[in-house]
Design an enzyme around this catalytic site. Structure first.
Site, mmCIF file in Angstrom:
data_model
loop_
_atom_site.group_PDB
_atom_site.id
_atom_site.type_symbol
_atom_site.label_atom_id
_atom_site.label_comp_id
_atom_site.label_asym_id
_atom_site.label_seq_id
_atom_site.Cartn_x
_atom_site.Cartn_y
_atom_site.Cartn_z
ATOM 1 N N GLY A 96 0.757 -1.240 0.000
ATOM 2 C CA GLY A 96 0.000 0.000 0.000
ATOM 3 C C GLY A 96 0.785 1.287 0.000
ATOM 4 O O GLY A 96 0.220 2.369 -0.182
ATOM 5 N N GLU B 30 4.246 -6.800 1.405
ATOM 6 C CA GLU B 30 3.750 -7.093 0.058
ATOM 7 C C GLU B 30 3.692 -5.843 -0.829
ATOM 8 O O GLU B 30 2.625 -5.439 -1.290
ATOM 9 C CB GLU B 30 2.360 -7.731 0.151
ATOM 10 C CG GLU B 30 2.357 -9.051 0.897
ATOM 11 C CD GLU B 30 0.956 -9.561 1.197
ATOM 12 O OE1 GLU B 30 0.843 -10.721 1.620
ATOM 13 O OE2 GLU B 30 -0.030 -8.801 1.026
ATOM 14 N N PRO B 31 4.826 -5.212 -1.109
ATOM 15 C CA PRO B 31 4.811 -4.024 -1.961
ATOM 16 C C PRO B 31 4.605 -4.390 -3.427
ATOM 17 O O PRO B 31 5.073 -5.427 -3.894
ATOM 18 C CB PRO B 31 6.203 -3.423 -1.738
ATOM 19 C CG PRO B 31 7.063 -4.614 -1.433
ATOM 20 C CD PRO B 31 6.180 -5.573 -0.674
ATOM 21 N N GLY B 32 3.907 -3.545 -4.125
ATOM 22 C CA GLY B 32 3.728 -3.729 -5.563
ATOM 23 C C GLY B 32 4.009 -2.437 -6.298
ATOM 24 O O GLY B 32 5.061 -2.245 -6.904
ATOM 25 N N ARG C 50 -6.345 3.663 -15.649
ATOM 26 C CA ARG C 50 -6.378 4.328 -14.347
ATOM 27 C C ARG C 50 -7.050 5.709 -14.380
ATOM 28 O O ARG C 50 -7.862 6.021 -13.504
ATOM 29 C CB ARG C 50 -4.975 4.444 -13.757
ATOM 30 C CG ARG C 50 -4.354 3.098 -13.384
ATOM 31 C CD ARG C 50 -3.059 3.274 -12.588
ATOM 32 N NE ARG C 50 -3.348 3.701 -11.227
ATOM 33 C CZ ARG C 50 -3.178 4.930 -10.795
ATOM 34 N NH1 ARG C 50 -2.712 5.887 -11.592
ATOM 35 N NH2 ARG C 50 -3.467 5.243 -9.547
ATOM 36 N N TYR D 58 -10.183 5.550 -12.088
ATOM 37 C CA TYR D 58 -9.930 6.133 -10.768
ATOM 38 C C TYR D 58 -9.821 7.652 -10.781
ATOM 39 O O TYR D 58 -9.489 8.234 -9.751
ATOM 40 C CB TYR D 58 -8.610 5.596 -10.196
ATOM 41 C CG TYR D 58 -8.511 4.105 -10.057
ATOM 42 C CD1 TYR D 58 -9.432 3.387 -9.310
ATOM 43 C CD2 TYR D 58 -7.475 3.397 -10.654
ATOM 44 C CE1 TYR D 58 -9.328 2.013 -9.165
ATOM 45 C CE2 TYR D 58 -7.365 2.017 -10.520
ATOM 46 C CZ TYR D 58 -8.293 1.336 -9.772
ATOM 47 O OH TYR D 58 -8.184 -0.015 -9.639
ATOM 48 N N CYS E 276 -13.704 4.775 -28.404
ATOM 49 C CA CYS E 276 -15.015 5.397 -28.606
ATOM 50 C C CYS E 276 -15.763 5.500 -27.278
ATOM 51 O O CYS E 276 -16.812 4.877 -27.071
ATOM 52 C CB CYS E 276 -15.812 4.592 -29.625
ATOM 53 S SG CYS E 276 -17.255 5.463 -30.246
ATOM 54 N N GLU E 277 -15.210 6.271 -26.360
ATOM 55 C CA GLU E 277 -15.790 6.534 -25.042
ATOM 56 C C GLU E 277 -15.369 7.938 -24.610
ATOM 57 O O GLU E 277 -14.198 8.298 -24.740
ATOM 58 C CB GLU E 277 -15.256 5.541 -23.986
ATOM 59 C CG GLU E 277 -15.559 4.085 -24.247
ATOM 60 C CD GLU E 277 -16.961 3.684 -23.815
ATOM 61 O OE1 GLU E 277 -17.634 4.511 -23.160
ATOM 62 O OE2 GLU E 277 -17.362 2.553 -24.146
ATOM 63 N N TYR F 214 -0.145 -1.222 -12.592
ATOM 64 C CA TYR F 214 -1.549 -1.123 -12.981
ATOM 65 C C TYR F 214 -1.723 -0.406 -14.317
ATOM 66 O O TYR F 214 -2.664 0.350 -14.511
ATOM 67 C CB TYR F 214 -2.375 -0.464 -11.865
ATOM 68 C CG TYR F 214 -2.175 -1.165 -10.542
ATOM 69 C CD1 TYR F 214 -2.647 -2.458 -10.364
ATOM 70 C CD2 TYR F 214 -1.465 -0.571 -9.504
ATOM 71 C CE1 TYR F 214 -2.434 -3.130 -9.167
ATOM 72 C CE2 TYR F 214 -1.248 -1.243 -8.309
ATOM 73 C CZ TYR F 214 -1.737 -2.533 -8.157
ATOM 74 O OH TYR F 214 -1.521 -3.206 -6.980
#
Length: 421
Positions: free
Chosen positions: A242, A277-279, A316, A320, A346-347, A375
């Site tokens: 996190g 648990e780093p990502g 993202r 988000y 097309c959005e 991500y």
């Protein structure tokens, strides 16, 4: 001029380590992802150094970026893996991560996935519910083996991050409420085929201050003491991941040394093995998404910079409302303009930024979207039958394609037309 770790301007042109992005773009059509080997290595080793005074296993969160080259790089450095599916277990094993360094997280572990993990004797299951606990016990007993488990407790702590990536509040789907978890531990201890060894907590992603960690770890420390008084042999605390990165120039997330010192201060007296648990904080700022300007379109109220990367490549910002810095690959011009930076999908949501002041651009100019190592590609799709962007890794003055762009035929041929059509 440095803009991210190991990403800089040299002679007015963006480089990843010692390779010019423009030179890569001559051989690889945009859009493409580009990662710095040195940045990933440096971030992992920073964790290893920060936690060197504690008995710690650093398990990289595979979901952040699951490319086999990145997993192999980290496995070679000694990293474990935090996985959330059988596919990620397979990826980690194939990359050289030993099974005894693999932690299986996730709220919906299926029967087949649990069986696969048991067959490979992974280090630990992070259990998220009582039905999952029952299934693990059933399968482990049938296989005449022991599943080593930690139960994920939900401490009801606000992570002060985006609502879609907070995981430690009572309304989130993750974990077991800490007020209820004592009874679940007692139940787990009564089950065959299960060995209770730890407590797991993960409150969310992209945290930019230590206070939520402090609140969560304080609760975990008290809970471990309580569990031990109940007779449970708790030897592992999984503190999740996190830790955030600086997506904008104004963000200053905590450094790894301060984070490790907080862990030691709050949990060190318990004498447990610590799993981290780093990502994102290992790979996030290692990568960029390189794109070309297709058109500059002047609207009635807006000016649009239309690029060849879309929300299918980097979701993202759309999903988000995430902020990413956007930089030109060439910085020879001093003129600036305001643009909505948009893609070809097309959005209306296919928008990377709105009213952003950027160096004035024209068709075929190269731009880079920063902080895309986590991500990014891993969440991409072929929506609109757009081909997945390839991935490049740079190591000093050399680079290699670590995931190729598929052909249209390969994408279309994944579909199967039944013989009755």
């Amino acid at each position: 001029m440095k803009i991210q770790p190991h990403i800089s301007y040299q002679d007015n042109t963006m480089h990843v380590e010692n390779v010019s992005i423009a030179s890569i773009a001559k051989d690889i059509a945009t859009p493409f992802y580009c990662y710095s080997y040195a940045a990933i290595e440096e971030n992992y080793l920073a964790y290893k150094h920060a936690f060197s005074q504690q008995n710690t296993l650093i398990c990289y969160a595979v979901k952040a970026n699951a490319n086999q080259a990145i997993l192999t790089l980290l496995a070679n450095l000694g990293a474990g893996a935090d996985v959330v599916s059988e596919g990620e277990i397979r990826r980690a094993l194939q990359a050289g991560v030993p099974a005894n360094k693999i932690v299986f997280s996730g709220v919906a572990k299926t029967r087949d996935e649990i069986a696969y993990a048991l067959d490979h004797n992974i280090l630990q299951f992070n259990v998220e519910s009582e039905p999952e606990l029952q299934l693990i016990s059933e399968l482990a007993t049938a296989k005449n083996t022991i599943a080593h488990i930690s139960i994920r407790v939900n401490p009801n702590v606000c992570a002060n991050t985006h609502e879609k990536i907070t995981t430690g509040k009572s309304e989130n789907k993750f974990g077991i409420p800490i007020a209820k978890a004592r009874d679940v531990y007692q139940y787990a201890a009564s089950l065959p085929g299960v060995k209770v060894q730890g407590v797991d907590v993960h409150i969310g992603s992209q945290l930019t201050e230590l206070t939520p960690f402090e609140q969560a770890f304080s609760k975990v420390a008290a809970f471990v003491t309580l569990l031990r008084s109940d007779g449970h042999d708790i030897s592992v605390i999984d503190i999740g991941g996190g830790l955030g990165i600086n997506y904008s120039e104004n963000e200053t997330p905590p450094n790894k040394e301060d984070y490790a010192q907080l862990v030691q201060a709050l949990l060190g007296h318990l004498g447990c093995n610590i799993i981290v648990e780093p990502g994102r904080s290992i790979v996030g700022n290692s990568g960029i998404l390189v794109s070309s300007v297709v058109y500059v379109k002047k609207g009635e109220e807006r000016q649009f910079l239309i690029i060849d990367a879309g929300m299918n490549d980097l979701i993202r910002p759309s999903m988000y409302d995430a902020y990413h810095q956007i930089k030109p690959v060439d910085i020879t011009t001093n003129e600036t303009s305001r643009y909505d930076v948009v893609g070809p999908v097309c959005e209306t949501g296919d928008t990377f930024s709105k009213n952003r002041e950027l160096p004035t651009a024209k068709a075929d100019d190269l731009i880079a979207i920063l902080s895309c190592g986590a991500y990014g590609s891993v969440m991409s799709s072929t929506y609109n039958t757009r081909l997945n962007a390839p991935e490049i890794m740079v190591n000093d003055s050399q680079y290699a394609v670590i995931k190729s762009r598929p052909s249209y035929e390969e994408v279309i041929d994944q579909d199967i037309v039944p013989n009755w059509l």
